[in-house]
Design a protein around this motif. Structure first.
Motif, PDB file in Angstrom:
ATOM      1  N   ILE A  86      -9.899-103.545 -24.411  1.00 38.80           N
ATOM      2  CA  ILE A  86     -11.339-102.843 -24.996  1.00 38.80           C
ATOM      3  C   ILE A  86     -12.502-104.140 -24.624  1.00 38.80           C
ATOM      4  CG2 ILE A  86     -12.759-102.701 -27.243  1.00 38.80           C
ATOM      5  CD1 ILE A  86      -9.980-102.118 -28.726  1.00 38.80           C
ATOM      6  N   PHE A  87     -13.483-103.630 -24.067  1.00 33.04           N
ATOM      7  CA  PHE A  87     -14.443-104.462 -23.583  1.00 33.04           C
ATOM      8  C   PHE A  87     -15.647-104.283 -24.636  1.00 33.04           C
ATOM      9  CE2 PHE A  87     -12.115-103.456 -19.569  1.00 33.04           C
ATOM     10  CZ  PHE A  87     -12.181-104.755 -19.007  1.00 33.04           C
ATOM     11  N   THR A  88     -16.034-105.508 -25.180  1.00 32.20           N
ATOM     12  CA  THR A  88     -17.057-105.497 -26.221  1.00 32.20           C
ATOM     13  C   THR A  88     -18.520-105.749 -25.535  1.00 32.20           C
ATOM     14  OG1 THR A  88     -16.666-107.631 -26.646  1.00 32.20           O
ATOM     15  CG2 THR A  88     -15.419-105.982 -28.025  1.00 32.20           C
ATOM     16  N   SER A  89     -18.329-106.049 -24.263  1.00 35.34           N
ATOM     17  CA  SER A  89     -20.084-106.329 -23.739  1.00 35.34           C
ATOM     18  C   SER A  89     -19.565-106.277 -22.137  1.00 35.34           C
ATOM     19  CB  SER A  89     -20.299-107.709 -23.751  1.00 35.34           C
ATOM     20  OG  SER A  89     -19.482-108.832 -23.289  1.00 35.34           O
ATOM     21  N   ALA A  90     -20.760-106.230 -21.365  1.00 32.43           N
ATOM     22  CA  ALA A  90     -20.795-106.382 -19.904  1.00 32.43           C
ATOM     23  C   ALA A  90     -20.455-107.466 -19.499  1.00 32.43           C
ATOM     24  CB  ALA A  90     -22.228-105.979 -19.784  1.00 32.43           C
ATOM     25  N   ASN A  91     -20.660-108.460 -20.138  1.00 31.66           N
ATOM     26  CA  ASN A  91     -20.374-110.080 -19.723  1.00 31.66           C
ATOM     27  C   ASN A  91     -18.749-110.224 -19.722  1.00 31.66           C
ATOM     28  OD1 ASN A  91     -22.681-111.275 -19.817  1.00 31.66           O
ATOM     29  ND2 ASN A  91     -22.978-111.375 -21.915  1.00 31.66           N
ATOM     30  N   ALA A  92     -17.931-109.554 -20.852  1.00 31.38           N
ATOM     31  CA  ALA A  92     -16.546-109.354 -20.871  1.00 31.38           C
ATOM     32  C   ALA A  92     -16.039-108.740 -19.463  1.00 31.38           C
ATOM     33  CB  ALA A  92     -16.118-108.681 -21.916  1.00 31.38           C
ATOM     34  N   VAL A  93     -16.465-107.784 -19.089  1.00 26.05           N
ATOM     35  CA  VAL A  93     -16.135-107.104 -17.923  1.00 26.05           C
ATOM     36  C   VAL A  93     -16.390-107.831 -16.873  1.00 26.05           C
ATOM     37  CG1 VAL A  93     -16.670-105.080 -16.432  1.00 26.05           C
ATOM     38  CG2 VAL A  93     -17.013-104.701 -18.896  1.00 26.05           C
ATOM     39  N   GLU A  94     -17.241-108.454 -16.534  1.00 26.41           N
ATOM     40  CA  GLU A  94     -17.685-109.434 -15.268  1.00 26.41           C
ATOM     41  C   GLU A  94     -16.731-110.677 -15.458  1.00 26.41           C
ATOM     42  OE1 GLU A  94     -21.265-112.089 -13.447  1.00 26.41           O
ATOM     43  OE2 GLU A  94     -21.900-110.256 -14.914  1.00 26.41           O
ATOM     44  N   ILE A  95     -16.404-111.139 -16.450  1.00 24.53           N
ATOM     45  CA  ILE A  95     -15.453-112.362 -16.692  1.00 24.53           C
ATOM     46  C   ILE A  95     -14.115-111.934 -16.281  1.00 24.53           C
ATOM     47  CG2 ILE A  95     -14.485-114.088 -18.170  1.00 24.53           C
ATOM     48  CD1 ILE A  95     -17.291-114.388 -19.577  1.00 24.53           C
ATOM     49  N   LEU A  96     -13.443-110.676 -16.830  1.00 25.40           N
ATOM     50  CA  LEU A  96     -12.075-110.337 -16.509  1.00 25.40           C
ATOM     51  C   LEU A  96     -11.983-109.927 -14.918  1.00 25.40           C
ATOM     52  CD1 LEU A  96      -9.502-110.036 -17.583  1.00 25.40           C
ATOM     53  CD2 LEU A  96     -10.190-107.417 -17.819  1.00 25.40           C
ATOM     54  N   HIS A  97     -13.071-109.164 -14.855  1.00 28.04           N
ATOM     55  CA  HIS A  97     -13.121-108.731 -13.247  1.00 28.04           C
ATOM     56  C   HIS A  97     -13.202-109.932 -12.284  1.00 28.04           C
ATOM     57  CE1 HIS A  97     -15.444-107.702  -9.464  1.00 28.04           C
ATOM     58  NE2 HIS A  97     -14.671-106.590  -9.529  1.00 28.04           N
ATOM     59  N   ILE A 125      -9.721-110.629  -9.914  1.00 24.97           N
ATOM     60  CA  ILE A 125      -9.788-111.176  -8.356  1.00 24.97           C
ATOM     61  C   ILE A 125      -9.580-112.384  -7.845  1.00 24.97           C
ATOM     62  CG2 ILE A 125     -11.559-111.086  -6.295  1.00 24.97           C
ATOM     63  CD1 ILE A 125     -12.902-108.671  -7.663  1.00 24.97           C
ATOM     64  N   GLN A 126      -9.919-113.440  -8.662  1.00 25.05           N
ATOM     65  CA  GLN A 126      -9.274-114.937  -8.040  1.00 25.05           C
ATOM     66  C   GLN A 126      -7.786-114.835  -8.377  1.00 25.05           C
ATOM     67  OE1 GLN A 126     -11.308-117.230 -11.146  1.00 25.05           O
ATOM     68  NE2 GLN A 126     -12.806-117.570  -9.689  1.00 25.05           N
ATOM     69  N   LEU A 127      -7.141-114.276  -9.318  1.00 21.97           N
ATOM     70  CA  LEU A 127      -5.792-114.318  -9.469  1.00 21.97           C
ATOM     71  C   LEU A 127      -5.063-113.510  -8.524  1.00 21.97           C
ATOM     72  CD1 LEU A 127      -5.094-114.584 -13.150  1.00 21.97           C
ATOM     73  CD2 LEU A 127      -4.575-116.436 -11.401  1.00 21.97           C
ATOM     74  N   THR A 128      -5.328-112.209  -8.250  1.00 19.55           N
ATOM     75  CA  THR A 128      -4.568-111.213  -7.630  1.00 19.55           C
ATOM     76  C   THR A 128      -5.337-110.646  -6.115  1.00 19.55           C
ATOM     77  OG1 THR A 128      -5.811-109.200  -8.826  1.00 19.55           O
ATOM     78  CG2 THR A 128      -3.810-110.387  -9.951  1.00 19.55           C
ATOM     79  N   VAL A 186      -7.533-104.087  -9.855  1.00 13.89           N
ATOM     80  CA  VAL A 186      -6.725-102.833 -10.005  1.00 13.89           C
ATOM     81  C   VAL A 186      -5.656-102.853 -11.351  1.00 13.89           C
ATOM     82  CG1 VAL A 186      -4.900-101.026  -9.266  1.00 13.89           C
ATOM     83  CG2 VAL A 186      -6.360-102.502  -7.666  1.00 13.89           C
ATOM     84  N   LEU A 187      -6.140-101.679 -12.253  1.00 13.92           N
ATOM     85  CA  LEU A 187      -5.584-101.793 -13.563  1.00 13.92           C
ATOM     86  C   LEU A 187      -4.413-100.791 -13.431  1.00 13.92           C
ATOM     87  CD1 LEU A 187      -8.818-102.007 -15.868  1.00 13.92           C
ATOM     88  CD2 LEU A 187      -7.158-103.940 -15.227  1.00 13.92           C
ATOM     89  N   SER A 202     -24.155 -99.718 -22.036  1.00 16.56           N
ATOM     90  CA  SER A 202     -24.182-100.802 -20.865  1.00 16.56           C
ATOM     91  C   SER A 202     -22.806-101.468 -20.642  1.00 16.56           C
ATOM     92  CB  SER A 202     -25.143-102.158 -21.330  1.00 16.56           C
ATOM     93  OG  SER A 202     -26.375-101.819 -21.566  1.00 16.56           O
ATOM     94  N   THR A 203     -21.975-101.601 -21.365  1.00 15.86           N
ATOM     95  CA  THR A 203     -20.704-101.966 -21.180  1.00 15.86           C
ATOM     96  C   THR A 203     -19.716-100.817 -20.432  1.00 15.86           C
ATOM     97  OG1 THR A 203     -20.450-103.370 -23.060  1.00 15.86           O
ATOM     98  CG2 THR A 203     -18.420-102.677 -22.167  1.00 15.86           C
ATOM     99  N   ALA A 204     -20.104 -99.462 -20.695  1.00 18.56           N
ATOM    100  CA  ALA A 204     -19.566 -98.451 -19.922  1.00 18.56           C
ATOM    101  C   ALA A 204     -19.994 -98.228 -18.801  1.00 18.56           C
ATOM    102  CB  ALA A 204     -19.708 -97.121 -21.062  1.00 18.56           C
ATOM    103  N   ASN A 205     -21.349 -98.451 -18.585  1.00 22.95           N
ATOM    104  CA  ASN A 205     -21.739 -98.229 -17.128  1.00 22.95           C
ATOM    105  C   ASN A 205     -21.705 -99.418 -16.282  1.00 22.95           C
ATOM    106  OD1 ASN A 205     -23.391 -96.145 -18.016  1.00 22.95           O
ATOM    107  ND2 ASN A 205     -25.252 -97.451 -18.366  1.00 22.95           N
ATOM    108  N   ILE A 206     -21.080-100.536 -16.429  1.00 23.27           N
ATOM    109  CA  ILE A 206     -20.605-101.634 -15.757  1.00 23.27           C
ATOM    110  C   ILE A 206     -19.245-101.490 -15.167  1.00 23.27           C
ATOM    111  CG2 ILE A 206     -19.622-103.184 -17.187  1.00 23.27           C
ATOM    112  CD1 ILE A 206     -21.192-105.191 -15.409  1.00 23.27           C
ATOM    113  N   LEU A 207     -18.374-100.245 -16.242  1.00 22.14           N
ATOM    114  CA  LEU A 207     -17.082-100.123 -15.820  1.00 22.14           C
ATOM    115  C   LEU A 207     -16.888 -98.899 -14.946  1.00 22.14           C
ATOM    116  CD1 LEU A 207     -15.425-100.581 -19.268  1.00 22.14           C
ATOM    117  CD2 LEU A 207     -14.756-101.729 -17.281  1.00 22.14           C
TER     118      LEU A 207
END
Length: 108
Positions: free
Chosen positions: A67-78, A82-85, A89-90, A102-107
């Motif tokens: 569950i992403f609660t913000s566009a910031n959360a998407v960006e941070i996880l993304h 990438i840094q780790l893997t 790819v989920l 906004s959060t849905a759009n960034i996804l």
């Protein structure tokens, strides 16, 4: 009847978003005659201790939902993914939930 461009004419609107996220909204408010007051109440910083997010990424296949609660959360996880893997790819079985347009759009 007021022209829709003047619907916010003279109204003061306080923007509490992180400073770097205000630019587009400031311009939109000005376009409609508002007076934007920039008052950020949040700052986004890199995670210093990435232990928990790294563990979650390494075990992502064990999760049913994310569950992403913000566009910031998407960006941070993304970015961390990438840094780790090397890619973002989920697992196909993972159900993704976004809070807000906004959060849905960034996804997408």
């Amino acid at each position: 009847m007021k022209d829709s461009k003047d619907i916010l004419s003279g109204k003061r609107v306080v923007l509490t978003r992180a400073l770097h996220q205000n630019n587009k909204f400031v311009e939109l408010l000005k376009k409609y005659g508002a007076i934007p007051i920039i008052f950020p109440t949040i700052e986004i910083h890199p995670i210093e201790d990435t232990t928990l997010i790294d563990e979650a990424i390494q075990n992502i296949s064990k999760f049913d939902y994310i569950i992403f609660t913000s566009a910031n959360a998407v960006e941070i996880l993304h970015n961390r993914f990438i840094q780790l893997t090397g890619s973002f790819v989920l697992p196909n079985k993972l159900k993704i939930i976004a809070v807000g347009k906004s959060t849905a759009n960034i996804l997408s």
